[in-house]
Write a protein that holds these residues in place. Structure first.
Motif, mmCIF file in Angstrom:
data_model
loop_
_atom_site.group_PDB
_atom_site.id
_atom_site.type_symbol
_atom_site.label_atom_id
_atom_site.label_comp_id
_atom_site.label_asym_id
_atom_site.label_seq_id
_atom_site.Cartn_x
_atom_site.Cartn_y
_atom_site.Cartn_z
ATOM 1 N N ALA A 26 0.813 -1.212 0.000
ATOM 2 C CA ALA A 26 0.000 0.000 0.000
ATOM 3 C C ALA A 26 0.846 1.261 0.000
ATOM 4 C CB ALA A 26 -0.939 -0.007 1.197
ATOM 5 N N GLN A 27 1.989 1.233 0.711
ATOM 6 C CA GLN A 27 2.859 2.400 0.744
ATOM 7 C C GLN A 27 3.932 2.367 -0.340
ATOM 8 O OE1 GLN A 27 4.400 3.054 4.788
ATOM 9 N NE2 GLN A 27 2.735 4.526 5.047
ATOM 10 N N GLY A 28 3.857 1.375 -1.231
ATOM 11 C CA GLY A 28 4.889 1.247 -2.252
ATOM 12 C C GLY A 28 6.193 0.778 -1.647
ATOM 13 N N GLY A 29 7.307 1.128 -2.271
ATOM 14 C CA GLY A 29 8.600 0.711 -1.753
ATOM 15 C C GLY A 29 9.741 1.295 -2.569
ATOM 16 N N ILE A 30 10.925 1.119 -2.040
ATOM 17 C CA ILE A 30 12.156 1.535 -2.711
ATOM 18 C C ILE A 30 12.790 0.297 -3.339
ATOM 19 C CG2 ILE A 30 14.466 2.499 -2.403
ATOM 20 C CD1 ILE A 30 12.238 4.558 -2.125
ATOM 21 N N LEU A 31 13.113 0.397 -4.614
ATOM 22 C CA LEU A 31 13.717 -0.710 -5.356
ATOM 23 C C LEU A 31 15.133 -0.332 -5.757
ATOM 24 C CD1 LEU A 31 13.544 -3.428 -6.881
ATOM 25 C CD2 LEU A 31 12.581 -2.163 -8.823
ATOM 26 N N LEU A 32 16.089 -1.163 -5.386
ATOM 27 C CA LEU A 32 17.486 -0.962 -5.761
ATOM 28 C C LEU A 32 17.784 -1.866 -6.951
ATOM 29 C CD1 LEU A 32 19.136 -1.030 -2.198
ATOM 30 C CD2 LEU A 32 18.128 0.922 -3.425
ATOM 31 N N VAL A 33 18.320 -1.294 -8.017
ATOM 32 C CA VAL A 33 18.606 -2.045 -9.243
ATOM 33 C C VAL A 33 20.071 -1.887 -9.606
ATOM 34 C CG1 VAL A 33 18.049 -2.330 -11.691
ATOM 35 C CG2 VAL A 33 16.254 -1.648 -10.074
ATOM 36 N N ASP A 34 20.699 -2.998 -9.988
ATOM 37 C CA ASP A 34 22.073 -2.982 -10.497
ATOM 38 C C ASP A 34 21.986 -2.871 -12.020
ATOM 39 O OD1 ASP A 34 24.703 -3.334 -11.167
ATOM 40 O OD2 ASP A 34 24.990 -5.197 -10.048
ATOM 41 N N LYS A 35 22.064 -1.643 -12.512
ATOM 42 C CA LYS A 35 21.904 -1.399 -13.947
ATOM 43 C C LYS A 35 23.056 -1.993 -14.742
ATOM 44 C CE LYS A 35 22.929 2.346 -16.369
ATOM 45 N NZ LYS A 35 23.378 1.785 -17.683
ATOM 46 N N ALA A 36 22.723 -2.626 -15.842
ATOM 47 C CA ALA A 36 23.736 -3.195 -16.727
ATOM 48 C C ALA A 36 24.170 -2.161 -17.764
ATOM 49 C CB ALA A 36 23.182 -4.432 -17.436
ATOM 50 N N GLU A 37 25.336 -2.374 -18.335
ATOM 51 C CA GLU A 37 25.839 -1.473 -19.375
ATOM 52 C C GLU A 37 24.933 -1.530 -20.596
ATOM 53 O OE1 GLU A 37 29.890 -0.692 -22.040
ATOM 54 O OE2 GLU A 37 30.016 -1.832 -20.177
#
Length: 316
Positions: free
Chosen positions: A9-20
């Motif tokens: 309901a409050q959503g969230g923080i998503l951490l992503v390891d972006k690729a080249e």
């Protein structure tokens, strides 16, 4: 949107390891699909060439992102000395190449590199890369460069908290020329351009310089070690999200509310908290561990800066 993932309901923080090779916009698009919501934003982009940590917010947690943009960051990078480019990285057209004798002279005198690194450490003034997203008279600097204009941006203050460089090692450019590669770790304030550090170090040494690799490993308290991989995200699995309360706790002092205080704050009321020190931002958490809002505390009274959905829906 057909989604397998149920967003809290409050959503969230998503951490992503972006690729080249991926743009930050590409990553946001994949996150929207995986999370089942269009309400996804980011707390700062990475160039396609760069890899590493992107901090995304989903749902109501996007309200936190404005408070994350100015966090300090850490990068791992490889700087190439001996060539300068239009973009200050390996993707740009080459502007100059140093003589092999000049490259050899710097290799033979490591103190020259150390002095150049020291000069770029601490509180410095830096001209951003000409291909930055900074606007000049309403147009992005990189658009002006790509249309053939010469762009020189004004210097601005930044802080390089740590610029730890290894030993320069001999390497070859794409056409076989003599260059030096230098691996480094940079901890810096928001707004610091690592490409500009490479450019300025190369200029100081009389060789020219640019980036050949860049990886962001930290944004404030968030680490790439905790990030989901691109492969997993593309497959539709975002992994666990960081709850807004946990993200806020890692950034700000915590104010634990009673049930009645949580209701009152959710309705926008000011709370009297005489035992709480003055603070620009405090994370107000209810007894269930939910983030009710970010508040300013001044003279023992709260003022809501950013609110979040409450159980009764008063602060949607």
């Amino acid at each position: 949107m057909d989604a397998k993932f149920e967003l809290p309901a409050q959503g969230g923080i998503l951490l992503v390891d972006k690729a080249e090779g991926w743009t930050s916009h590409d990553v946001v698009a994949k996150a929207r699909r995986a999370l089942g919501t269009r309400k996804v934003g980011h707390a700062g982009t990475l160039d396609p060439m760069a890899t590493g940590l992107l901090v995304l917010g989903a749902g109501p947690a996007t309200r936190l992102l404005t408070h994350l943009v100015g966090l300090d960051k850490t990068y791992e990078t490889t700087i190439r000395l001996g060539e300068s480019t239009v973009t200050d990285d390996r993707e740009g057209e080459r502007l100059s190449a140093a003589d092999a004798a000049d490259v050899a002279a710097v290799l033979a005198d490591p103190d020259r590199v150390a002095r150049g690194v020291d000069a770029l450490t601490g509180a410095i003034e830096q001209a951003p890369s000409a291909v930055s997203a900074i606007k000049i008279d309403g147009r992005r600097a990189y658009d002006r460069v790509r249309s053939g204009e010469e762009v020189e941006l004004k210097r601005r203050p930044v802080t390089v908290h740590r610029f730890a460089a290894g030993e320069a090692r001999p390497a070859e450019s794409s056409d076989g020329g003599a260059v030096l590669d230098l691996d480094a770790t940079v901890e810096c304030s928001s707004g610091t351009y690592i490409r500009a550090l490479a450019r300025d170090l190369g200029a100081d040494l009389g060789l020219g310089g640019h980036l050949v690799a860049l990886r962001r490993t930290r944004v404030g308290p968030f680490s790439v070690a905790d990030a989901v991989s691109m492969e997993r995200l593309v497959a539709g699995d975002p992994g666990p999200l960081l709850a807004p309360a946990d993200a806020a706790r890692s950034l700000f002092p915590e104010l634990t509310l009673s049930a009645q205080q949580a209701i009152d704050l959710g309705h926008g009321k000011r709370l009297e908290v005489p035992d709480v020190a003055d603070a620009r931002l405090v994370a107000a958490i209810d007894p269930e561990g939910r983030l009710i809002g970010l508040v300013e505390v001044k003279r023992g009274v709260t003022r809501v800066v950013t609110n979040f959905p409450t159980p009764d829906g008063a602060a949607g």
